[in-house]
Scaffold this motif. Structure first.
Motif, PDB file in Angstrom:
ATOM      1  N   TYR A 135      40.375 -80.753  12.739  1.00 17.31           N
ATOM      2  CA  TYR A 135      40.518 -80.281  14.109  1.00 17.31           C
ATOM      3  C   TYR A 135      41.434 -81.237  14.851  1.00 17.31           C
ATOM      4  O   TYR A 135      41.263 -82.448  14.780  1.00 17.31           O
ATOM      5  CB  TYR A 135      39.154 -80.223  14.805  1.00 17.31           C
ATOM      6  N   VAL A 146      32.500 -81.192  15.267  1.00 11.80           N
ATOM      7  CA  VAL A 146      33.603 -82.132  15.056  1.00 11.80           C
ATOM      8  C   VAL A 146      33.091 -83.552  15.224  1.00 11.80           C
ATOM      9  O   VAL A 146      32.258 -83.819  16.082  1.00 11.80           O
ATOM     10  CB  VAL A 146      34.738 -81.878  16.082  1.00 11.80           C
ATOM     11  N   TRP A 197      42.337 -75.690  14.502  1.00 14.86           N
ATOM     12  CA  TRP A 197      41.872 -76.234  13.247  1.00 14.86           C
ATOM     13  C   TRP A 197      42.821 -75.815  12.134  1.00 14.86           C
ATOM     14  O   TRP A 197      43.560 -74.848  12.257  1.00 14.86           O
ATOM     15  CB  TRP A 197      40.438 -75.755  12.933  1.00 14.86           C
TER      16      TRP A 197
END
Length: 63
Positions: free
Chosen positions: A11, A35, A57
Motif C-alpha cells: 500500500y 496496513v 495498492w
C-alpha cells in the motif's frame, strides 16, 4: 491476478511510502486493507483501488 481476502500486498500512502498490507475485503476492483507502517502500527485503508499511485495498492514485486 485477482485480489482475494488474506493476500499480502503493498500500500502506498500520500507521501509515497510503501507499506505491507493484507486484503481484508474485496468487491470487484476495490479492496479494504489492514496496513502496517514502519513502526509496526496498524491502520485501515478503505475502498482502495489497485495501482501504483498515492493511496493505492499493488502486488509486491517478484525477485
Amino acid at each position: 491476478m485477482k485480489p482475494s481476502i488474506g493476500r499480502i500486498v503493498h500500500y502506498r500512502d500520500t507521501e509515497g511510502k510503501t507499506f505491507a498490507a493484507i486484503i481484508t475485503w474485496v468487491l470487484d476492483d476495490v479492496v479494504n486493507l489492514a496496513v502496517w507502517n514502519e513502526f509496526g502500527r496498524q491502520f485501515n485503508a478503505l475502498n482502495v483501488r489497485q495501482g501504483n499511485g498515492a493511496e493505492q495498492w499493488d502486488w509486491p514485486p517478484r525477485v
